[in-house]
Design an enzyme around this catalytic site. Sequence first.
Site, PDB file in Angstrom:
ATOM      1  N   LYS A  62      49.908   4.389   9.214  1.00 57.18           N
ATOM      2  CA  LYS A  62      51.106   4.716   8.430  1.00 57.18           C
ATOM      3  C   LYS A  62      50.910   4.516   6.936  1.00 57.18           C
ATOM      4  CE  LYS A  62      54.606   3.876  11.946  1.00 57.18           C
ATOM      5  NZ  LYS A  62      54.025   2.807  12.798  1.00 57.18           N
TER       6      LYS A  62
ATOM      7  N   ASN B 272      42.354  -2.226  17.042  1.00 62.35           N
ATOM      8  CA  ASN B 272      42.238  -3.682  16.898  1.00 62.35           C
ATOM      9  C   ASN B 272      41.789  -4.328  18.212  1.00 62.35           C
ATOM     10  OD1 ASN B 272      43.869  -2.651  14.734  1.00 62.35           O
ATOM     11  ND2 ASN B 272      44.605  -4.713  14.330  1.00 62.35           N
TER      12      ASN B 272
ATOM     13  N   GLU C  25      38.852  -5.044  13.550  1.00 63.46           N
ATOM     14  CA  GLU C  25      39.396  -3.698  13.772  1.00 63.46           C
ATOM     15  C   GLU C  25      38.392  -2.625  13.367  1.00 63.46           C
ATOM     16  OE1 GLU C  25      42.553  -3.205  10.714  1.00 63.46           O
ATOM     17  OE2 GLU C  25      43.030  -5.291  11.153  1.00 63.46           O
TER      18      GLU C  25
ATOM     19  N   ILE D 133      37.180   4.480  13.780  1.00 66.38           N
ATOM     20  CA  ILE D 133      36.158   5.337  14.372  1.00 66.38           C
ATOM     21  C   ILE D 133      36.162   6.660  13.622  1.00 66.38           C
ATOM     22  CG2 ILE D 133      35.366   6.409  16.521  1.00 66.38           C
ATOM     23  CD1 ILE D 133      37.002   4.152  17.959  1.00 66.38           C
TER      24      ILE D 133
HETATM   25  C1  LIG Z   1      36.297  -0.112   6.527  1.00 66.22           C
HETATM   26  C2  LIG Z   1      37.472  -1.007   6.276  1.00 66.22           C
HETATM   27  C3  LIG Z   1      37.488  -1.813   5.145  1.00 66.22           C
HETATM   28  C4  LIG Z   1      38.565  -2.652   4.887  1.00 66.22           C
HETATM   29  N1  LIG Z   1      38.548  -3.444   3.769  1.00 66.22           N
HETATM   30  C5  LIG Z   1      39.586  -4.252   3.505  1.00 66.22           C
HETATM   31  C6  LIG Z   1      39.582  -5.097   2.339  1.00 66.22           C
HETATM   32  O1  LIG Z   1      38.633  -5.153   1.558  1.00 66.22           O
HETATM   33  N2  LIG Z   1      40.684  -5.873   2.114  1.00 66.22           N
HETATM   34  C7  LIG Z   1      41.762  -5.866   2.963  1.00 66.22           C
HETATM   35  O2  LIG Z   1      42.713  -6.588   2.701  1.00 66.22           O
HETATM   36  N3  LIG Z   1      41.791  -5.098   4.083  1.00 66.22           N
HETATM   37  C8  LIG Z   1      40.723  -4.303   4.367  1.00 66.22           C
HETATM   38  N4  LIG Z   1      40.729  -3.529   5.508  1.00 66.22           N
HETATM   39  C9  LIG Z   1      41.754  -3.777   6.521  1.00 66.22           C
HETATM   40  C10 LIG Z   1      43.006  -2.986   6.336  1.00 66.22           C
HETATM   41  O3  LIG Z   1      43.856  -3.670   5.449  1.00 66.22           O
HETATM   42  C11 LIG Z   1      43.627  -2.915   7.746  1.00 66.22           C
HETATM   43  O4  LIG Z   1      42.803  -2.122   8.541  1.00 66.22           O
HETATM   44  C12 LIG Z   1      45.011  -2.364   7.717  1.00 66.22           C
HETATM   45  O5  LIG Z   1      45.858  -3.355   7.156  1.00 66.22           O
HETATM   46  C13 LIG Z   1      45.519  -1.969   9.090  1.00 66.22           C
HETATM   47  O6  LIG Z   1      45.819  -3.072   9.863  1.00 66.22           O
HETATM   48  P1  LIG Z   1      46.568  -2.949  11.263  1.00 66.22           P
HETATM   49  O7  LIG Z   1      45.557  -2.516  12.278  1.00 66.22           O
HETATM   50  O8  LIG Z   1      47.061  -4.352  11.567  1.00 66.22           O
HETATM   51  O9  LIG Z   1      47.679  -1.967  11.128  1.00 66.22           O
HETATM   52  C14 LIG Z   1      39.666  -2.675   5.784  1.00 66.22           C
HETATM   53  C15 LIG Z   1      39.657  -1.852   6.924  1.00 66.22           C
HETATM   54  C16 LIG Z   1      38.587  -1.029   7.180  1.00 66.22           C
HETATM   55  C17 LIG Z   1      38.588  -0.159   8.398  1.00 66.22           C
HETATM   56  N1  LIG Z   2      39.764   7.452  14.549  1.00 66.68           N
HETATM   57  C1  LIG Z   2      40.468   6.389  15.035  1.00 66.68           C
HETATM   58  N2  LIG Z   2      39.986   5.130  14.891  1.00 66.68           N
HETATM   59  C2  LIG Z   2      40.685   4.067  15.367  1.00 66.68           C
HETATM   60  N3  LIG Z   2      41.882   4.172  16.001  1.00 66.68           N
HETATM   61  C3  LIG Z   2      42.415   5.400  16.187  1.00 66.68           C
HETATM   62  C4  LIG Z   2      41.728   6.555  15.700  1.00 66.68           C
HETATM   63  N4  LIG Z   2      42.483   7.662  16.023  1.00 66.68           N
HETATM   64  C5  LIG Z   2      43.573   7.218  16.671  1.00 66.68           C
HETATM   65  N5  LIG Z   2      43.557   5.851  16.778  1.00 66.68           N
HETATM   66  C6  LIG Z   2      44.632   5.074  17.432  1.00 66.68           C
HETATM   67  O1  LIG Z   2      45.384   4.463  16.393  1.00 66.68           O
HETATM   68  C7  LIG Z   2      45.575   3.070  16.681  1.00 66.68           C
HETATM   69  C8  LIG Z   2      45.521   2.236  15.419  1.00 66.68           C
HETATM   70  O2  LIG Z   2      46.454   2.600  14.458  1.00 66.68           O
HETATM   71  P1  LIG Z   2      46.943   1.489  13.428  1.00 66.68           P
HETATM   72  O3  LIG Z   2      47.868   2.194  12.494  1.00 66.68           O
HETATM   73  O4  LIG Z   2      45.798   0.711  12.866  1.00 66.68           O
HETATM   74  O5  LIG Z   2      47.845   0.563  14.336  1.00 66.68           O
HETATM   75  P2  LIG Z   2      47.689  -0.933  14.833  1.00 66.68           P
HETATM   76  O6  LIG Z   2      48.212  -1.772  13.733  1.00 66.68           O
HETATM   77  O7  LIG Z   2      48.506  -1.034  16.077  1.00 66.68           O
HETATM   78  O8  LIG Z   2      46.225  -1.184  15.070  1.00 66.68           O
HETATM   79  C9  LIG Z   2      44.420   2.685  17.571  1.00 66.68           C
HETATM   80  O9  LIG Z   2      44.748   1.569  18.407  1.00 66.68           O
HETATM   81  C10 LIG Z   2      44.156   3.956  18.375  1.00 66.68           C
HETATM   82  O10 LIG Z   2      44.948   3.940  19.556  1.00 66.68           O
HETATM   83 MG   LIG Z   3      44.800  -1.153  13.516  1.00 70.53          MG
END
Ligand SMILES: Cc1cc2nc3c(=O)[nH]c(=O)nc-3n(C[C@H](O)[C@H](O)[C@H](O)COP(=O)(O)O)c2cc1C
Ligand SMILES: Nc1ncnc2c1ncn2[C@@H]1O[C@H](COP(=O)(O)OP(=O)(O)O)[C@@H](O)[C@H]1O
Ligand SMILES: [Mg+2]
Length: 154
Positions: free
Chosen positions: A21, A29, A79, A82
């Site tokens: 979002k 995760n 987390e 992909i």
């Molecule tokens: C490749 C990658 C790099 C990231 N780097 C940071 C970072 O440097 N600092 C940070 O606060 N979060 C970082 N994040 C985490 C994001 O803040 C996090 O994926 C996002 O808040 C979504 O969290 P959720 O799965 O709980 O929704 C990174 C995520 C990814 C996939």
């Molecule tokens: N390319 C992708 N990589 C990772 N998750 C993906 C991808 N495409 C769809 N998803 C779906 O989106 C979800 C993660 O969305 P995200 O906004 O990070 O929510 P959450 O905070 O619940 O992890 C994953 O759990 C998976 O079901």
């Molecule tokens: Mg997530």
Amino acid sequence: MKTLPFFCRGKVVRGFGRGSKELGIPTANFPDSVVERLPADISTGIYFGWASVGGGDIHKMVMSIGWNPYYKNTKKSMEAHIIHKFKEDFYGDVLSVVILGYIRPERSFNSLDSLVAAIHNDIEEAQRRLDSPEYRKLRDDFFTPTRDHILNGH
Ligand SMILES: Cc1cc2nc3c(=O)[nH]c(=O)nc-3n(C[C@H](O)[C@H](O)[C@H](O)COP(=O)(O)O)c2cc1C
Ligand SMILES: Nc1ncnc2c1ncn2[C@@H]1O[C@H](COP(=O)(O)OP(=O)(O)O)[C@@H](O)[C@H]1O
Ligand SMILES: [Mg+2]
């Protein structure tokens, strides 16, 4: 980091719902049980490797391990984004990953745009590094069943 490559798997759980979002970058995760079992020498930070959902195709991935300092999470998360366009969400499916290399430490940013730009750079770096023959071979070794595995399954 002597424990790389590191292989692990777990059922995809819900996070804070920010990845898709707010960032436009969904992350699958891992559950707490998997985060707690990480070897001590895998520090927090951003990594790259290979991933497979539910035993399906193998894709490149980037992974964040830590407390997401931009959001000041109080719980450590692990987390994977992909690098593939999926048709639908896959919560509850088993995600298998092999973590191969380290990109950078986690950090905070002054704006959401800067965080998103940093993640896009990580994705580019992962894309490039995973094309090396060494990492392609590791992908095949880890995920491709050998003839023995198939025969033992009978
Ligand atoms: C490749 C990658 C790099 C990231 N780097 C940071 C970072 O440097 N600092 C940070 O606060 N979060 C970082 N994040 C985490 C994001 O803040 C996090 O994926 C996002 O808040 C979504 O969290 P959720 O799965 O709980 O929704 C990174 C995520 C990814 C996939
Ligand atoms: N390319 C992708 N990589 C990772 N998750 C993906 C991808 N495409 C769809 N998803 C779906 O989106 C979800 C993660 O969305 P995200 O906004 O990070 O929510 P959450 O905070 O619940 O992890 C994953 O759990 C998976 O079901
Ligand atoms: Mg997530």
